[in-house]
Design a protein around this motif. Structure first.
Motif, PDB file in Angstrom:
ATOM      1  N   ARG A  19     113.655 115.310 119.964  1.00 42.16           N
ATOM      2  CA  ARG A  19     113.315 116.278 118.916  1.00 42.16           C
ATOM      3  C   ARG A  19     112.126 115.739 118.146  1.00 42.16           C
ATOM      4  O   ARG A  19     111.778 114.576 118.275  1.00 42.16           O
ATOM      5  CB  ARG A  19     114.496 116.426 117.942  1.00 42.16           C
ATOM      6  CG  ARG A  19     115.619 117.295 118.474  1.00 42.16           C
ATOM      7  CD  ARG A  19     116.783 117.286 117.520  1.00 42.16           C
ATOM      8  NE  ARG A  19     117.328 115.932 117.382  1.00 42.16           N
ATOM      9  CZ  ARG A  19     118.319 115.613 116.553  1.00 42.16           C
ATOM     10  NH1 ARG A  19     118.846 116.528 115.775  1.00 42.16           N
ATOM     11  NH2 ARG A  19     118.769 114.372 116.500  1.00 42.16           N
ATOM     12  N   THR A  25     114.649 114.541 113.017  1.00 45.84           N
ATOM     13  CA  THR A  25     115.515 113.474 113.522  1.00 45.84           C
ATOM     14  C   THR A  25     115.942 112.562 112.373  1.00 45.84           C
ATOM     15  O   THR A  25     115.089 111.978 111.704  1.00 45.84           O
ATOM     16  CB  THR A  25     114.770 112.632 114.593  1.00 45.84           C
ATOM     17  OG1 THR A  25     114.313 113.506 115.620  1.00 45.84           O
ATOM     18  CG2 THR A  25     115.692 111.586 115.198  1.00 45.84           C
ATOM     19  N   PRO A  26     117.250 112.456 112.137  1.00 45.50           N
ATOM     20  CA  PRO A  26     117.726 111.573 111.058  1.00 45.50           C
ATOM     21  C   PRO A  26     117.182 110.154 111.247  1.00 45.50           C
ATOM     22  O   PRO A  26     116.983 109.721 112.374  1.00 45.50           O
ATOM     23  CB  PRO A  26     119.248 111.588 111.239  1.00 45.50           C
ATOM     24  CG  PRO A  26     119.556 112.812 112.041  1.00 45.50           C
ATOM     25  CD  PRO A  26     118.350 113.067 112.895  1.00 45.50           C
ATOM     26  N   LEU A  27     116.997 109.437 110.183  1.00 48.30           N
ATOM     27  CA  LEU A  27     116.459 108.073 110.140  1.00 48.30           C
ATOM     28  C   LEU A  27     114.975 108.041 110.506  1.00 48.30           C
ATOM     29  O   LEU A  27     114.152 107.532 109.751  1.00 48.30           O
ATOM     30  CB  LEU A  27     117.236 107.092 111.041  1.00 48.30           C
ATOM     31  CG  LEU A  27     118.753 106.945 110.812  1.00 48.30           C
ATOM     32  CD1 LEU A  27     119.329 105.857 111.727  1.00 48.30           C
ATOM     33  CD2 LEU A  27     119.089 106.622 109.376  1.00 48.30           C
ATOM     34  N   LYS A  28     114.613 108.596 111.674  1.00 40.02           N
ATOM     35  CA  LYS A  28     113.206 108.586 112.083  1.00 40.02           C
ATOM     36  C   LYS A  28     112.348 109.360 111.086  1.00 40.02           C
ATOM     37  O   LYS A  28     111.221 108.993 110.795  1.00 40.02           O
ATOM     38  CB  LYS A  28     113.037 109.244 113.458  1.00 40.02           C
ATOM     39  CG  LYS A  28     113.358 108.346 114.615  1.00 40.02           C
ATOM     40  CD  LYS A  28     112.821 108.934 115.921  1.00 40.02           C
ATOM     41  CE  LYS A  28     113.169 108.017 117.081  1.00 40.02           C
ATOM     42  NZ  LYS A  28     112.638 108.476 118.368  1.00 40.02           N
ATOM     43  N   TYR A  54     111.575 107.222 108.060  1.00 40.17           N
ATOM     44  CA  TYR A  54     110.629 106.157 108.415  1.00 40.17           C
ATOM     45  C   TYR A  54     109.220 106.726 108.597  1.00 40.17           C
ATOM     46  O   TYR A  54     108.237 106.190 108.084  1.00 40.17           O
ATOM     47  CB  TYR A  54     111.081 105.458 109.696  1.00 40.17           C
ATOM     48  CG  TYR A  54     110.113 104.398 110.180  1.00 40.17           C
ATOM     49  CD1 TYR A  54     110.090 103.134 109.603  1.00 40.17           C
ATOM     50  CD2 TYR A  54     109.205 104.664 111.197  1.00 40.17           C
ATOM     51  CE1 TYR A  54     109.201 102.168 110.035  1.00 40.17           C
ATOM     52  CE2 TYR A  54     108.305 103.711 111.643  1.00 40.17           C
ATOM     53  CZ  TYR A  54     108.311 102.460 111.060  1.00 40.17           C
ATOM     54  OH  TYR A  54     107.424 101.504 111.487  1.00 40.17           O
ATOM     55  N   HIS A  91     107.454 107.608 105.387  1.00 39.38           N
ATOM     56  CA  HIS A  91     106.992 106.395 104.719  1.00 39.38           C
ATOM     57  C   HIS A  91     105.778 105.821 105.451  1.00 39.38           C
ATOM     58  O   HIS A  91     104.787 105.420 104.820  1.00 39.38           O
ATOM     59  CB  HIS A  91     108.141 105.379 104.691  1.00 39.38           C
ATOM     60  CG  HIS A  91     107.785 104.072 104.064  1.00 39.38           C
ATOM     61  ND1 HIS A  91     107.699 103.893 102.702  1.00 39.38           N
ATOM     62  CD2 HIS A  91     107.479 102.879 104.613  1.00 39.38           C
ATOM     63  CE1 HIS A  91     107.364 102.634 102.444  1.00 39.38           C
ATOM     64  NE2 HIS A  91     107.218 102.006 103.589  1.00 39.38           N
ATOM     65  N   ASP A  92     105.852 105.802 106.766  1.00 43.29           N
ATOM     66  CA  ASP A  92     104.806 105.191 107.590  1.00 43.29           C
ATOM     67  C   ASP A  92     103.490 105.963 107.473  1.00 43.29           C
ATOM     68  O   ASP A  92     102.418 105.357 107.344  1.00 43.29           O
ATOM     69  CB  ASP A  92     105.286 105.150 109.040  1.00 43.29           C
ATOM     70  CG  ASP A  92     104.431 104.273 109.933  1.00 43.29           C
ATOM     71  OD1 ASP A  92     104.032 103.171 109.489  1.00 43.29           O
ATOM     72  OD2 ASP A  92     104.154 104.670 111.079  1.00 43.29           O
TER      73      ASP A  92
END
Lengths: 197, 197
Positions: A48, A53-56, A59, A62-63
């Motif tokens: 997905r 996508t959870p967590l991704k 990140y 932030h990235d």
């Protein structure tokens, strides 16, 4: 020549779009810009998008922001991000059909405006307006988004991507060698520098 | 200190394991090796391992081999790769409990043997044998893999990983800042060099 495959709604592709022409120029190469619909590849891999996508998702958000700080470039996610890039992709292939030499600049404009002032890439007129400074007729470009031949070109690009093993954005080919991800640009340069490993 | 989170069956973690101590040393840092079960994160993100994802699998296989050529290091996938890393993870936490200073070297041995001579990381005795050169008793390490307290440590590591947003391998934290992927080591170094952006 370096092939640069991407989805217009991919934020990592935006960062790559800011750099790829300079990378290619340092090694005497040109860039072939190839927008495609990343969702076509997701159907094969079962992946997905980052933003769903959870967590991704956390990140990536932030990235992207720290990358923009590091590079000193604008970065703002448009409302409703990720917008479906189909209209922008079709507009690109219309521009390429009319003026191949302007296609890369047009793509770069779409990225710049999407990630700074929130260009609505789902509106043919909004996307096509970016072709005017390139000497093209925005009305013709907007109309192109509805032409069967242009729709076919956009679909064919996505099918070609999957057939060639492309499953992410951005994606590069140099001399047939695949590189996936904005963070692989240094590896691509090393490959060009050394003529492969 | 740099936290280095990984799954022993992750090939990109192997490449990171070969480099992370030198990266940290260049910036006066130590490394805290944190094996965890990547499958725990996959349950949250819905992702699958590279080796069971169409298209990604082929790319990763090609990419690992060219990375190994570029770096001049061994690289061979063991039969049955990816082996479930639970036994190796438990053995690590047993070693760490007995001799914290040896934990990193033990982890590095597991990676080296898994990706060169096909160490069977599902066998406690095979994994524990690598503790002998570090002055530890392999029988004690192998027995540790079945101890409730050690199993709890391994499970807690995986739960901590997900709770802290970790969804991939390798993964680094430097001063609380997350970096995902072997190809982000240069970015991590840039961050350490500049003291953040």
């Amino acid at each position: 020549m370096i092939e640069f495959w991407f989805d217009f709604s991919s934020a990592y592709a935006y960062f790559a779009a800011l750099e790829i022409e300079a990378v290619a120029a340092r090694h005497g190469r040109s860039v072939r810009w190839r927008p495609y619909m990343l969702g076509t590849a997701f159907k094969v891999t079962g992946a997905r998008g980052l933003s769903s996508t959870p967590l991704k998702k956390e990140y990536a958000n932030h990235d992207w922001r720290r990358l923009a700080r590091r590079k000193g470039v604008p970065f703002q996610l448009p409302e409703g991000h990720p917008l479906v890039a189909l209209t922008a992709t079709r507009a690109f292939y219309k521009v390429e059909a009319l003026a191949p030499d302007q296609a890369g600049r047009f793509a770069r404009s779409i990225f710049d405006r999407y990630y700074s002032t929130g260009l609505d890439t789902t509106r043919p007129d909004a996307v096509a307006a970016l072709a005017a400074p390139l000497g093209l007729d925005p009305v013709e470009i907007a109309a192109g988004c509805a032409e069967a031949a242009i729709k076919d070109l956009a679909r064919a690009a996505s099918e070609e991507a999957v057939a060639r093993g492309i499953f992410g954005s951005p994606w590069f080919f140099a001399d047939g060698e695949p590189f996936w991800g904005h963070d692989r640009l240094p590896m691509l340069e090393d490959w060009l520098q050394r003529g492969g490993w």
